[in-house]
Design a protein around this motif. Sequence first.
Motif, PDB file in Angstrom:
ATOM      1  N   ALA A  54       0.834  -0.929   0.112  1.00 40.41           N
ATOM      2  CA  ALA A  54      -0.031   0.005  -0.001  1.00 40.41           C
ATOM      3  C   ALA A  54       0.814   1.148  -0.063  1.00 40.41           C
ATOM      4  N   ARG A  55       2.128   1.067   0.370  1.00 37.78           N
ATOM      5  CA  ARG A  55       3.097   2.479   0.317  1.00 37.78           C
ATOM      6  C   ARG A  55       3.265   2.645  -1.085  1.00 37.78           C
ATOM      7  N   THR A  56       3.087   1.952  -2.133  1.00 36.07           N
ATOM      8  CA  THR A  56       3.393   2.501  -3.365  1.00 36.07           C
ATOM      9  C   THR A  56       2.111   3.315  -3.771  1.00 36.07           C
ATOM     10  N   ASP A  57       2.330   4.323  -4.031  1.00 32.66           N
ATOM     11  CA  ASP A  57       1.107   5.167  -4.494  1.00 32.66           C
ATOM     12  C   ASP A  57       1.310   5.425  -5.898  1.00 32.66           C
ATOM     13  N   SER A  58       2.410   5.584  -6.500  1.00 35.52           N
ATOM     14  CA  SER A  58       2.757   5.827  -8.026  1.00 35.52           C
ATOM     15  C   SER A  58       2.718   4.519  -8.780  1.00 35.52           C
ATOM     16  N   TYR A  59       1.916   4.632  -9.787  1.00 38.60           N
ATOM     17  CA  TYR A  59       2.440   3.560 -10.686  1.00 38.60           C
ATOM     18  C   TYR A  59       3.424   3.388 -11.459  1.00 38.60           C
ATOM     19  N   VAL A  60       4.155   4.393 -11.541  1.00 35.83           N
ATOM     20  CA  VAL A  60       5.397   4.660 -12.032  1.00 35.83           C
ATOM     21  C   VAL A  60       6.464   3.724 -11.322  1.00 35.83           C
ATOM     22  N   ASP A  61       6.563   3.955 -10.056  1.00 35.52           N
ATOM     23  CA  ASP A  61       7.354   3.098  -8.971  1.00 35.52           C
ATOM     24  C   ASP A  61       6.980   1.955  -9.022  1.00 35.52           C
ATOM     25  N   ALA A  62       5.674   1.523  -8.992  1.00 36.65           N
ATOM     26  CA  ALA A  62       5.433  -0.034  -8.961  1.00 36.65           C
ATOM     27  C   ALA A  62       5.797  -0.615 -10.157  1.00 36.65           C
ATOM     28  N   LEU A  63       5.798  -0.101 -11.228  1.00 37.19           N
ATOM     29  CA  LEU A  63       6.183  -0.871 -12.552  1.00 37.19           C
ATOM     30  C   LEU A  63       7.588  -1.014 -12.566  1.00 37.19           C
ATOM     31  N   GLN A  64       8.494   0.245 -12.049  1.00 36.66           N
ATOM     32  CA  GLN A  64       9.913   0.009 -11.992  1.00 36.66           C
ATOM     33  C   GLN A  64      10.451  -0.782 -11.192  1.00 36.66           C
ATOM     34  N   ARG A  65       9.746  -0.916 -10.134  1.00 40.09           N
ATOM     35  CA  ARG A  65      10.304  -1.918  -8.956  1.00 40.09           C
ATOM     36  C   ARG A  65       9.798  -3.347  -9.368  1.00 40.09           C
ATOM     37  N   ALA A  66       8.806  -3.601 -10.181  1.00 41.64           N
ATOM     38  CA  ALA A  66       8.411  -4.836 -10.701  1.00 41.64           C
ATOM     39  C   ALA A  66       9.519  -5.296 -11.864  1.00 41.64           C
ATOM     40  N   ARG A  67      10.015  -4.540 -12.619  1.00 41.29           N
ATOM     41  CA  ARG A  67      10.904  -4.679 -13.690  1.00 41.29           C
ATOM     42  C   ARG A  67      12.220  -5.084 -13.039  1.00 41.29           C
ATOM     43  N   ARG A  68      12.629  -4.668 -11.979  1.00 38.77           N
ATOM     44  CA  ARG A  68      13.925  -4.840 -11.222  1.00 38.77           C
ATOM     45  C   ARG A  68      13.804  -6.076 -10.516  1.00 38.77           C
ATOM     46  N   GLY A  69      12.442  -6.966 -10.688  1.00 39.63           N
ATOM     47  CA  GLY A  69      12.435  -8.302 -10.135  1.00 39.63           C
ATOM     48  C   GLY A  69      11.851  -8.081  -8.775  1.00 39.63           C
ATOM     49  N   GLU A  70      11.324  -6.850  -8.115  1.00 40.33           N
ATOM     50  CA  GLU A  70      10.670  -6.800  -6.899  1.00 40.33           C
ATOM     51  C   GLU A  70       9.177  -6.914  -7.051  1.00 40.33           C
ATOM     52  N   GLY A  71       8.697  -7.993  -6.836  1.00 45.20           N
ATOM     53  CA  GLY A  71       7.331  -8.308  -6.842  1.00 45.20           C
ATOM     54  C   GLY A  71       6.795  -7.913  -8.118  1.00 45.20           C
ATOM     55  N   PRO A 151       6.877 -11.291 -16.840  1.00 42.31           N
ATOM     56  CA  PRO A 151       7.754 -11.067 -15.942  1.00 42.31           C
ATOM     57  C   PRO A 151       7.444  -9.884 -15.026  1.00 42.31           C
ATOM     58  N   GLY A 152       7.043  -9.875 -13.892  1.00 40.29           N
ATOM     59  CA  GLY A 152       6.705  -8.785 -13.207  1.00 40.29           C
ATOM     60  C   GLY A 152       5.165  -8.091 -13.505  1.00 40.29           C
ATOM     61  N   PHE A 153       4.499  -8.684 -14.170  1.00 36.58           N
ATOM     62  CA  PHE A 153       3.294  -8.098 -14.500  1.00 36.58           C
ATOM     63  C   PHE A 153       2.097  -9.144 -14.585  1.00 36.58           C
ATOM     64  N   VAL A 154       0.795  -8.610 -14.384  1.00 40.40           N
ATOM     65  CA  VAL A 154      -0.137  -9.620 -14.755  1.00 40.40           C
ATOM     66  C   VAL A 154      -1.312  -8.851 -15.179  1.00 40.40           C
ATOM     67  N   ILE A 155      -2.011  -8.787 -16.437  1.00 44.05           N
ATOM     68  CA  ILE A 155      -2.944  -7.996 -16.964  1.00 44.05           C
ATOM     69  C   ILE A 155      -4.084  -8.903 -17.163  1.00 44.05           C
ATOM     70  N   THR A 156      -5.305  -8.457 -16.651  1.00 43.80           N
ATOM     71  CA  THR A 156      -6.523  -9.202 -16.779  1.00 43.80           C
ATOM     72  C   THR A 156      -7.500  -8.437 -17.771  1.00 43.80           C
ATOM     73  N   VAL A 157      -8.142  -8.823 -18.808  1.00 43.06           N
ATOM     74  CA  VAL A 157      -9.044  -8.170 -19.661  1.00 43.06           C
ATOM     75  C   VAL A 157     -10.170  -9.004 -19.496  1.00 43.06           C
ATOM     76  N   ARG A 158     -11.405  -8.238 -19.092  1.00 42.01           N
ATOM     77  CA  ARG A 158     -12.416  -9.143 -19.044  1.00 42.01           C
ATOM     78  C   ARG A 158     -13.600  -8.643 -19.976  1.00 42.01           C
TER      79      ARG A 158
END
Length: 368
Positions: A54-71, A151-158
């Motif tokens: 919940a501390r990740t308020d920015s989508y930019v930060d979340a995506l960059q961290r995911a690309r580094r292999g963090e979650g 790697p680092g993401f899941v996108i669901t389209v319904r």
Amino acid sequence: MAGRRWDMGATRRVGRVFARRSGNGPPPLDLVGSGKLDGALVDWAYYRDGKRDARTDSYVDALQRARRGEGFVWIGLFQPDEHQLTVIGQEFGLHPLALEDATEAHQRPKLERYDDVLFSVLKTVRYVPHGDLTATSEVVESGEVMVFCGPGFVITVRHGDHGELAGLRQRLEQQPDRLAAGPGGVLHAIADHVVDTYLDVATAVQADIDLIETEIFTPRGWRSIDRVYQLKREVLELKRAVAPLTGPMRALSTVRHPLIADETRNYFRDVDDHLIRVKEQVVSFDELLSSILQAGLAQVQVSENEDMRRISAWVAILAAPTLIAGIYGMNFDNMPETRTRYGYFVVLLVMLGVCTLLYRLFKRNRWL
């Protein structure tokens, strides 16, 4: 490795869309903040060690961290348009063919691999409650869930008004060990949720089939043939969702992929086992309804034969007095018994006797 199917024309079309929409530079990374996904975004979250950060308020930060292999990041979309999928596709590096399939609904269940990204299409189904089953009742409603797993993401389209994944996301967040498995764990949870829905729908359809089977073998039950045919069409809709998914589930349970851990593959085997059970059940539904339909048609033929026998019997009964009356109505001068005193009454008694005899004969042979 490129996808198993390739359409250069489609690739060029989507590529031109990318170029036209992107301009001279890449789109903003903060898609949520820029409003590019307004109306389509259901939820998004960044997960690390199986827990929502919940501390990740920015989508930019979340995506960059995911690309580094963090979650990893999980984005849920509902019926996005072409522009919104174009933005998502460019940001995550999704294949144009997969994006084209995600834009258009009514896709066949499948699993495709584009380099290190898995793209899967799953048909969702919902049992439509109804009072009395009629010739126009909708029993099974279908939709689609498309999953981009990389790697680092899941996108669901319904696509469709049912098959929501919000409840599934909440349940997974209460089970950090499943989310800790990464994108492959989310893909398994979605597949397991969809297949469990198949089981529930199949149970409800079974009740409808049992009811129509009971009715079809009642007197005049052949009048329900149109309802049997409608139910058979609805079962076919369920079959289109279940049967093609067996191949993808078998692949996910056997083929090694960096996103699918060994333990997750074991869970996919369980999903595959449930899917095979549902498939066999749906196939039996189709065969049973075909048998019921044939039985109903046979009843129609039997009923028609019975009607024809009744008509034939009454025609034969009425033919006897008609024959006698026709003979004695020819008005020849030299006809025996025409001038006897009781000839009229005798002829009436003969007619009555013949009709009674024929009636009892047909009644004994169950023609009447």
